[in-house]
Design a protein around this motif. Sequence first.
Motif, PDB file in Angstrom:
ATOM      1  N   ALA A 151       0.826  -1.215   0.000  1.00  0.00           N
ATOM      2  CA  ALA A 151       0.000   0.000   0.000  1.00  0.00           C
ATOM      3  C   ALA A 151       0.855   1.259   0.000  1.00  0.00           C
ATOM      4  N   LEU A 152       2.066   1.190   0.565  1.00  0.00           N
ATOM      5  CA  LEU A 152       2.946   2.356   0.571  1.00  0.00           C
ATOM      6  C   LEU A 152       3.315   2.773  -0.846  1.00  0.00           C
ATOM      7  N   LEU A 153       3.403   1.806  -1.754  1.00  0.00           N
ATOM      8  CA  LEU A 153       3.757   2.119  -3.136  1.00  0.00           C
ATOM      9  C   LEU A 153       2.594   2.760  -3.882  1.00  0.00           C
ATOM     10  N   ARG A 154       1.387   2.384  -3.506  1.00  0.00           N
ATOM     11  CA  ARG A 154       0.200   2.904  -4.203  1.00  0.00           C
ATOM     12  C   ARG A 154      -0.226   4.270  -3.680  1.00  0.00           C
ATOM     13  N   GLY A 155       0.276   4.650  -2.519  1.00  0.00           N
ATOM     14  CA  GLY A 155      -0.141   5.906  -1.906  1.00  0.00           C
ATOM     15  C   GLY A 155      -1.071   5.636  -0.741  1.00  0.00           C
ATOM     16  N   TYR A 156      -0.914   6.388   0.347  1.00  0.00           N
ATOM     17  CA  TYR A 156      -1.726   6.148   1.536  1.00  0.00           C
ATOM     18  C   TYR A 156      -1.847   7.446   2.324  1.00  0.00           C
ATOM     19  N   ARG A 157      -2.981   7.607   3.021  1.00  0.00           N
ATOM     20  CA  ARG A 157      -3.255   8.777   3.867  1.00  0.00           C
ATOM     21  C   ARG A 157      -2.959  10.089   3.150  1.00  0.00           C
ATOM     22  N   GLY A 161       1.341   7.994  -4.581  1.00  0.00           N
ATOM     23  CA  GLY A 161       2.020   6.739  -4.832  1.00  0.00           C
ATOM     24  C   GLY A 161       3.354   6.971  -5.527  1.00  0.00           C
ATOM     25  N   VAL A 162       4.176   5.939  -5.544  1.00  0.00           N
ATOM     26  CA  VAL A 162       5.482   6.043  -6.194  1.00  0.00           C
ATOM     27  C   VAL A 162       5.357   5.627  -7.651  1.00  0.00           C
ATOM     28  N   ASP A 163       6.410   5.871  -8.402  1.00  0.00           N
ATOM     29  CA  ASP A 163       6.463   5.462  -9.806  1.00  0.00           C
ATOM     30  C   ASP A 163       6.779   3.965  -9.850  1.00  0.00           C
ATOM     31  N   VAL A 164       5.729   3.155  -9.823  1.00  0.00           N
ATOM     32  CA  VAL A 164       5.913   1.698  -9.772  1.00  0.00           C
ATOM     33  C   VAL A 164       6.625   1.203 -11.020  1.00  0.00           C
ATOM     34  N   ASP A 165       6.346   1.817 -12.164  1.00  0.00           N
ATOM     35  CA  ASP A 165       7.025   1.394 -13.391  1.00  0.00           C
ATOM     36  C   ASP A 165       8.540   1.565 -13.271  1.00  0.00           C
ATOM     37  N   ALA A 166       8.962   2.635 -12.594  1.00  0.00           N
ATOM     38  CA  ALA A 166      10.400   2.848 -12.407  1.00  0.00           C
ATOM     39  C   ALA A 166      10.997   1.783 -11.484  1.00  0.00           C
ATOM     40  N   VAL A 167      10.238   1.370 -10.454  1.00  0.00           N
ATOM     41  CA  VAL A 167      10.714   0.303  -9.565  1.00  0.00           C
ATOM     42  C   VAL A 167      10.830  -1.007 -10.341  1.00  0.00           C
ATOM     43  N   VAL A 168       9.828  -1.292 -11.172  1.00  0.00           N
ATOM     44  CA  VAL A 168       9.860  -2.512 -11.988  1.00  0.00           C
ATOM     45  C   VAL A 168      11.054  -2.478 -12.935  1.00  0.00           C
ATOM     46  N   LYS A 169      11.312  -1.322 -13.533  1.00  0.00           N
ATOM     47  CA  LYS A 169      12.469  -1.199 -14.429  1.00  0.00           C
ATOM     48  C   LYS A 169      13.767  -1.477 -13.683  1.00  0.00           C
ATOM     49  N   LEU A 170      13.868  -0.997 -12.441  1.00  0.00           N
ATOM     50  CA  LEU A 170      15.056  -1.261 -11.634  1.00  0.00           C
ATOM     51  C   LEU A 170      15.212  -2.762 -11.380  1.00  0.00           C
ATOM     52  N   LEU A 171      14.113  -3.416 -11.021  1.00  0.00           N
ATOM     53  CA  LEU A 171      14.174  -4.862 -10.772  1.00  0.00           C
ATOM     54  C   LEU A 171      14.611  -5.613 -12.028  1.00  0.00           C
ATOM     55  N   MET A 172      14.123  -5.196 -13.176  1.00  0.00           N
ATOM     56  CA  MET A 172      14.504  -5.848 -14.427  1.00  0.00           C
ATOM     57  C   MET A 172      15.969  -5.570 -14.758  1.00  0.00           C
TER      58      MET A 172
END
Length: 702
Positions: A151-157, A161-172
Amino acid sequence: MFEYQAKELLRRAGVPVPRGVVVTGDPRPADLAGLDEPLVLKAFGAGLVHKSDAGAVALDLRRSQVAEAAARMRAALAGRGIAPAGFLVEEQAAAGVELIVGLVRDPGFGPVLLAGLGGVWAEALRDTSVRLCPVSEADARGMLAALRGAALLRGYRGRPGVDVDAVVKLLMTVGGAGGLWERLELGEFEVNPVIAAPSGVTAVDARYLPAAGRAGSPTAAPAVAVPSAPSGPMVAAGGGAGGGAGFAALFEPRAVAVVGASTTRPNFGNMFLDFYRAAGMPVVAVHPEAREVAGVPAVPSLAEAAGVDYALVAVPAERCAGVVRQAAGIPYTQVMSGGFGEAGRPELEAELLAAARAAGTRLLGPNCMGVYCPRGRQTFTGGGLGPPGTIALVSQSGGLAGEVVKVGERRGLAFSRVATVGNAADVTPAELLRWLSRDGETRAVGLYLEDPRDGRALYEALAATVLPVVLLVGGRSTQGRRAAASHTGGLVSDGRIWRALAEQTGATFVTSQDDLIGVLAFFQAHGSRPVTGDGVLVVGPSGGASVLAADAFDRAGVRLDPLPGEVHGDLRELGLGAGSALANPLEVPVGPRGRPELVPRVLAAVARRRPYRDVVAHVNVQSFFTYGTAAEPLLGYARALAGAQDALPGARVTLVTRNAECAPAGVEDEIRAIAAAAGVPVYRSMEAAAVAVAAGGRHGTA
């Protein structure tokens, strides 16, 4: 390799890192002129792995403060006996969600990618997910979705949210095809923390620990290549994964030789002679002096065992290699004896393998019970052969395999091939799985493993097979790992890696022998049945059982979709819904005074409005003998449910007989026989049924 060097690897790979400078003396304002405040000061040098713990990090500095902070840091480190080699001064990254991304070489499976909540939370919360390299984009997104803190990645309170695509790119970039994992001499590689924000990601800290004995140069020859089909061990004539007949002679030999039976003191060898004779298998004993053993013809050595495709060796470990050297011309030799690597004597196991290769025979074991194949009259159990079927099993434990065979057959399983591999010094689970995937007699495979024995090959075999596979792993706990080490002598991978293996390859991961049997029973019953609907419907008597059923399916990851509103009228015409809501689970009166045909009529009414892929019908067996005295109403219900399966060819019907132990002797067997004739699997608990149905849903039509 120091932090700034590890970050240079990331920068070259396209991963954003903070701007910074490296100074080997005292930082001067002129050195920092191109950097924007606030700044971060970090010392680097030998022994500075966890810099925060050592006091080797200072935050929120202005340029004018850096020199003084460096002097204080150098003095504090000196008090710890640490002399820093220099300082890294960087622009301080903006706040965001702190993540960890890492690589580690698992002893069984090779490079593994890890992602999770990072920074100080990495060890405190241990909220991480792992996958075997190389990962796909779907794997990367699945890793993030599996985090408790997703939920922290999607945004809360109100926070973005964070740039999930950028995190996925880092993992790849780190763990995907062509990623850093292919170019590093692992060891370990860790980026912690990665600051994830709405605008992207920044690798704030990184460390690289090459494998022991490696130079650690990123330009050196890679320690890991992209997986390809392994060449495998030496293959005997007519055997092995790549040789025409494959393992056919292992499971269906022309004749068997048994080494180790005694003329004076019955032992395991004598037991196997009895098993083979009872199965109708042509068998010869090997004895240095006798011409027959327990009524079985004997020859002095394996070299004189003509026409034999399979030799079973049951002599002390020290003598096994000498026996196996005589096996020239015999495609397969099983060593039942223990006392090799699992007993701390790897040199004996190496000698045994060398003997097999010298003889040109494939080695099964050592430390295993052998092979079971009713079609081929192969056996390692007493009590006769069961019916031939379509379920295969590969197990590192012979004892557990025997239990699965006997208990499974008692519950209606029918086996095509069962192989126990023990220490798997030569023939491995991966090699057998590749062959079984092409075996026309096999429709589903169960695996019990404690050590992957070439985990990359197992990963590839699981990913390549089109058959449904059920995976049970021993040694996932600390105590279990100790027990496994003494059992098969293997290095046991972290339980999360086994789960990742299943997730990435589509295998079903189970945690008990009962669930292994239960899921295989589901695939046997429904594996070839085409389905036309989706979702799961649960029907049965009212009360807490329905509530607990919903809980069981929720734990198994199966959602019970609500009934469509348009079916409510049809169900009320059948007498439902008067005292309870029409929901899923659907409460239908089933008991000694109920109408056996009611459930089939209810299922037909629902199917006209909304076809379900799976229907799970549960019944309280105890009620039929508490509020009734005869078995016929219960058997009548079983026959009615079997008829419902015939009437709903696009659905998979499953029966749960709760409290079946309350039935008189023989009744449960009759229920299973009625259900089996219609292709309906039977379970004693809703939990077992939920695990099996969930497995069937993941594998589609199996």
